[in-house]
Design a protein around this motif. Structure first.
Motif, mmCIF file in Angstrom:
data_model
loop_
_atom_site.group_PDB
_atom_site.id
_atom_site.type_symbol
_atom_site.label_atom_id
_atom_site.label_comp_id
_atom_site.label_asym_id
_atom_site.label_seq_id
_atom_site.Cartn_x
_atom_site.Cartn_y
_atom_site.Cartn_z
ATOM 1 N N VAL A 119 0.841 -1.200 0.000
ATOM 2 C CA VAL A 119 0.000 0.000 0.000
ATOM 3 C C VAL A 119 0.874 1.248 0.000
ATOM 4 C CG1 VAL A 119 -1.792 1.270 1.241
ATOM 5 C CG2 VAL A 119 -1.877 -1.228 1.158
ATOM 6 N N TRP A 120 1.961 1.209 0.752
ATOM 7 C CA TRP A 120 2.880 2.349 0.737
ATOM 8 C C TRP A 120 3.395 2.603 -0.678
ATOM 9 C CZ3 TRP A 120 6.780 1.075 5.298
ATOM 10 C CH2 TRP A 120 6.070 0.983 6.497
ATOM 11 N N GLU A 121 3.800 1.545 -1.366
ATOM 12 C CA GLU A 121 4.366 1.698 -2.710
ATOM 13 C C GLU A 121 3.336 2.223 -3.696
ATOM 14 O OE1 GLU A 121 7.604 1.504 -3.588
ATOM 15 O OE2 GLU A 121 7.825 1.362 -1.418
ATOM 16 N N GLU A 122 2.111 1.753 -3.590
ATOM 17 C CA GLU A 122 1.053 2.254 -4.477
ATOM 18 C C GLU A 122 0.798 3.731 -4.217
ATOM 19 O OE1 GLU A 122 -2.375 -0.200 -4.028
ATOM 20 O OE2 GLU A 122 -1.419 -1.974 -4.912
ATOM 21 N N TRP A 123 0.842 4.122 -2.945
ATOM 22 C CA TRP A 123 0.647 5.531 -2.592
ATOM 23 C C TRP A 123 1.762 6.377 -3.211
ATOM 24 C CZ3 TRP A 123 3.397 9.295 -0.038
ATOM 25 C CH2 TRP A 123 2.676 10.431 0.378
ATOM 26 N N VAL A 124 2.995 5.910 -3.113
ATOM 27 C CA VAL A 124 4.131 6.640 -3.675
ATOM 28 C C VAL A 124 3.977 6.799 -5.185
ATOM 29 C CG1 VAL A 124 6.608 6.480 -4.196
ATOM 30 C CG2 VAL A 124 5.791 6.055 -1.872
ATOM 31 N N VAL A 125 3.653 5.708 -5.871
ATOM 32 C CA VAL A 125 3.509 5.752 -7.331
ATOM 33 C C VAL A 125 2.411 6.737 -7.729
ATOM 34 C CG1 VAL A 125 2.798 4.414 -9.351
ATOM 35 C CG2 VAL A 125 4.419 3.426 -7.712
ATOM 36 N N LYS A 126 1.294 6.690 -7.007
ATOM 37 C CA LYS A 126 0.175 7.586 -7.326
ATOM 38 C C LYS A 126 0.560 9.036 -7.101
ATOM 39 C CE LYS A 126 -4.756 8.302 -6.389
ATOM 40 N NZ LYS A 126 -5.935 7.809 -5.618
ATOM 41 N N ARG A 127 1.251 9.314 -6.012
ATOM 42 C CA ARG A 127 1.648 10.698 -5.732
ATOM 43 C C ARG A 127 2.684 11.185 -6.746
ATOM 44 N NH1 ARG A 127 -2.285 10.051 -3.986
ATOM 45 N NH2 ARG A 127 -3.088 10.148 -1.852
ATOM 46 N N GLU A 128 3.630 10.328 -7.103
ATOM 47 C CA GLU A 128 4.634 10.727 -8.091
ATOM 48 C C GLU A 128 3.976 11.065 -9.421
ATOM 49 O OE1 GLU A 128 7.796 11.144 -7.494
ATOM 50 O OE2 GLU A 128 8.216 10.051 -5.636
ATOM 51 N N ALA A 129 2.924 10.315 -9.776
ATOM 52 C CA ALA A 129 2.189 10.586 -11.018
ATOM 53 C C ALA A 129 1.466 11.929 -10.960
ATOM 54 C CB ALA A 129 1.192 9.462 -11.292
ATOM 55 N N GLN A 130 1.174 12.403 -9.723
ATOM 56 C CA GLN A 130 0.522 13.705 -9.534
ATOM 57 C C GLN A 130 1.542 14.838 -9.418
ATOM 58 O OE1 GLN A 130 -1.586 12.399 -5.930
ATOM 59 N NE2 GLN A 130 -3.523 12.716 -6.980
ATOM 60 N N GLY A 131 2.819 14.498 -9.552
ATOM 61 C CA GLY A 131 3.856 15.514 -9.405
ATOM 62 C C GLY A 131 4.242 15.784 -7.968
ATOM 63 N N ILE A 132 3.832 14.897 -7.061
ATOM 64 C CA ILE A 132 4.145 15.039 -5.633
ATOM 65 C C ILE A 132 5.261 14.051 -5.288
ATOM 66 C CG2 ILE A 132 3.246 14.730 -3.290
ATOM 67 C CD1 ILE A 132 0.451 15.412 -4.461
ATOM 68 N N PRO A 133 6.321 14.501 -4.634
ATOM 69 C CA PRO A 133 7.432 13.584 -4.304
ATOM 70 C C PRO A 133 7.047 12.613 -3.187
ATOM 71 C CG PRO A 133 7.864 15.761 -3.406
ATOM 72 C CD PRO A 133 6.615 15.890 -4.234
ATOM 73 N N GLY A 134 6.289 11.609 -3.545
ATOM 74 C CA GLY A 134 5.778 10.659 -2.572
ATOM 75 C C GLY A 134 6.860 9.915 -1.822
ATOM 76 N N ARG A 135 7.920 9.526 -2.539
ATOM 77 C CA ARG A 135 9.004 8.796 -1.887
ATOM 78 C C ARG A 135 9.652 9.655 -0.811
ATOM 79 N NH1 ARG A 135 9.399 3.807 -1.812
ATOM 80 N NH2 ARG A 135 9.220 3.706 -4.082
ATOM 81 N N GLU A 136 9.879 10.904 -1.125
ATOM 82 C CA GLU A 136 10.476 11.824 -0.148
ATOM 83 C C GLU A 136 9.608 11.942 1.100
ATOM 84 O OE1 GLU A 136 10.825 16.618 0.417
ATOM 85 O OE2 GLU A 136 11.197 15.845 -1.605
#
Length: 349
Positions: free
Chosen positions: A317-334
């Motif tokens: 779930v964490w990884e899916e959240w990161v991928v989704k945020r990165e696609a929105q231009g949000i640095p999810g991993r950070e």
């Protein structure tokens, strides 16, 4: 941490801070200033999770000799899903919110809703939330709602109260209809359950009527506040599903209008508010656990089962959240790595 007759030093300090209530606030020097009247949105009823804003209300009233007053509206100013919008347009000076009621509006802040974050207690949570509220991306996101994050409800980890057959393994959650918000809901979906985001005030009826089979709430205070234990049959005591981010926000312009001495009081009140909710949760557990044991079967999962829960419901779930945020231009991993570091866990590279 050193212990003092069964209490941690932190707990002793928190208890001492909370003791500054009622007339004790008034014994401190009165801070003079203009007349200020604020409306603060909330829902449900006064309970453990609202002791932060109740403490804030009392503190400001007494430290200013009644000049700075806050009226807390428990659903009298709007329902939980309206409060963020009401703050944005200036209908409220401050409000409690939970990002999980509208995660699409707060994609950055929804990081706190991720399941199974390594935040074992409210002391660690306070450190993490205070740091997160200062993160530039969080401040930028709330600025879009004319809001400043002020303090947190520091909600404890969620546990389930349910009806019907009690689950004994990960497999037993398959097909179960569960009230579980945001990331916790996604974790339960990974386990084969069917999550729904029923408002807190509607959970009792949903559980009673069988619309949901189980409901996740911050444990134990919220299960007591919303009386799920009255209609439930079982209680999970050690799943530690995670929490949700429920901050108190202040309208940016109303904050800017305050004189410096009132802003200083708000800074002082934050720690008092956090100490008050932590104390209230501890007191609730002391009362609720014996009560629940009279009504509910307590379910304690084995270490292997807990590992299985986390394997299925945490990092995927964490990884899916990161991928989704990165696609929105949000640095999810950070953002995720920031939370893990603040919690004292080394992120994966």
């Amino acid at each position: 941490m050193h212990r003092l007759k069964g209490m941690t030093i932190a707990a002793v300090v928190a208890a001492s801070v909370v003791a500054l209530s009622g007339n004790a606030f008034a014994q401190a020097k009165i801070v003079d200033g203009p007349e200020v009247r604020w409306k603060l949105g909330a829902w449900g009823k006064p309970r453990a999770a609202t002791q932060n804003v109740e403490t804030l209300r009392r503190f400001l009233d007494e430290r200013t000799g009644g000049k700075f007053k806050i009226q807390i509206g428990y659903e009298s100013f709007g329902n939980p899903k309206e409060l963020l919008d009401l703050l944005k347009v200036g209908s409220l000076e401050a409000t409690n919110i939970c990002a999980s009621y509208h995660p699409e509006k707060l994609p950055v802040y929804s990081a706190l809703d991720l399941p199974f974050l390594p935040i074992p207690d409210t002391t660690v949570q306070e450190k993490v939330h205070n740091a997160f509220h200062k993160h530039p991306l969080v401040l930028k996101e709330f600025a879009g709602w004319n809001a400043i994050p002020y303090m947190s409800a520091l909600l404890p980890n969620n546990e389930f109260v349910g009806r019907g057959k009690a689950p004994k393994s990960v497999e037993d959650f398959k097909g179960m209809r569960v009230r579980a918000l945001a990331g916790i809901g996604e974790a339960m979906r990974k386990l084969g359950a069917v999550p729904t985001s029923v408002d807190a005030t509607e959970v009792y009826t949903s559980l009673e009527r069988g619309t949901v089979d189980a409901a996740a709430f911050p444990s134990t205070y919220a299960h007591q506040s919303y009386r799920t234990y009255e209609v439930g049959k079982w209680f999970t005591e050690n799943m530690m599903l995670g929490s949700v981010g429920c901050p108190t926000l202040i309208h940016v312009d109303r904050y800017a209008e305050l004189p410096p001495q009132y802003k200083a009081l708000l800074e002082e009140a934050r720690e008092l508010g956090h100490a008050a909710v932590k104390k209230a949760y501890a007191e609730s557990d002391a009362k609720n656990i014996p009560l629940f044991k009279k009504k509910l079967a307590f379910l304690k999962f084995s270490p292997d089962e807990l590992t299985a829960f986390r394997k299925a419901g945490a990092e995927p779930v964490w990884e899916e959240w990161v991928v989704k945020r990165e696609a929105q231009g949000i640095p999810g991993r950070e953002l995720l790595n920031f939370l893990l570091k603040q919690a004292g866990v080394k992120p994966k590279s």
